[in-house]
Design a protein around this motif. Structure first.
Motif, PDB file in Angstrom:
ATOM      1  N   ALA A 275      -4.373   6.644  -3.072  1.00  0.00           N
ATOM      2  CA  ALA A 275      -3.937   5.359  -2.539  1.00  0.00           C
ATOM      3  C   ALA A 275      -3.753   4.330  -3.641  1.00  0.00           C
TER       4      ALA A 275
ATOM      5  N   VAL B  95       0.841  -1.193   0.000  1.00  0.00           N
ATOM      6  CA  VAL B  95       0.000   0.000   0.000  1.00  0.00           C
ATOM      7  C   VAL B  95       0.876   1.242   0.000  1.00  0.00           C
TER       8      VAL B  95
ATOM      9  N   ASN C   8      -9.634   6.474  -6.231  1.00  0.00           N
ATOM     10  CA  ASN C   8      -8.773   5.991  -5.135  1.00  0.00           C
ATOM     11  C   ASN C   8      -8.214   7.140  -4.313  1.00  0.00           C
TER      12      ASN C   8
ATOM     13  N   PHE D 165      -9.095   0.140  -2.720  1.00  0.00           N
ATOM     14  CA  PHE D 165      -9.338   1.362  -1.956  1.00  0.00           C
ATOM     15  C   PHE D 165     -10.740   1.404  -1.382  1.00  0.00           C
TER      16      PHE D 165
ATOM     17  N   CYS E  60      -5.242  12.687  -1.045  1.00  0.00           N
ATOM     18  CA  CYS E  60      -4.417  11.509  -0.789  1.00  0.00           C
ATOM     19  C   CYS E  60      -4.836  10.417  -1.762  1.00  0.00           C
TER      20      CYS E  60
ATOM     21  N   LEU F 155       0.395   5.570   0.034  1.00  0.00           N
ATOM     22  CA  LEU F 155      -0.502   6.708   0.195  1.00  0.00           C
ATOM     23  C   LEU F 155       0.298   7.970  -0.075  1.00  0.00           C
TER      24      LEU F 155
ATOM     25  N   GLN G  81      -4.849   4.636   6.038  1.00  0.00           N
ATOM     26  CA  GLN G  81      -5.841   3.647   5.599  1.00  0.00           C
ATOM     27  C   GLN G  81      -6.087   2.645   6.719  1.00  0.00           C
TER      28      GLN G  81
ATOM     29  N   MET H 232     -10.846   5.391   5.574  1.00  0.00           N
ATOM     30  CA  MET H 232      -9.664   6.238   5.441  1.00  0.00           C
ATOM     31  C   MET H 232      -9.709   7.349   6.486  1.00  0.00           C
TER      32      MET H 232
END
Length: 124
Positions: A24, A2, A77, A29, A22, A4, A98, A34
């Motif tokens: 991701a 992952v 996302n 997602f 942000c 971000l 996340q 979040m």
């Protein structure tokens, strides 16, 4: 893995606005809640806002209620933090995070992953 990536920080005068984004990648997602956290110099990291997987539930710290709005676009996302009526005490590094789950349960969720952060500075 992952990742971000926050963007949108900067310097703004008190009373002004900023919008943080942000993006991701790395896992689905739309399956995860979040959030946004911040850390000011000499202070502990604190949760600012969070949003459930579908956007129907949100959480805000008392200090930002009525001024900040968290939202998400699962098609992109991306999670956002719209910050209005900024105050000098909002100055901090803002982190996107996340969750390990999809929902919010009476407060901010626990997080699995964090971004690198983006600096927000509010001048008086």
């Amino acid at each position: 893995q992952v990742q971000l990536a926050e963007s949108g920080g900067g310097l703004v005068q008190a009373g002004g606005s900023l919008r943080l984004s942000c993006e991701a990648s790395g896992r689905t997602f739309s399956s995860y809640a979040m959030g946004w956290l911040r850390q000011a110099p000499g202070k502990e990291r604190e949760s600012v806002a969070a949003i459930s997987w579908n956007g129907r539930s949100t959480y805000y710290a008392d200090s930002v209620k009525g001024r900040f709005t968290v939202s998400r676009d699962n098609g992109k996302n991306t999670v956002y933090l719209q910050m209005n009526m900024l105050k000098p005490e909002d100055t901090a590094v803002y982190y996107c995070a996340q969750s390990r789950g999809s929902y919010l349960h009476n407060g901010p969720p626990e997080y699995d992953y964090w971004g690198q952060g983006t600096q927000v500075t509010v001048s008086s």
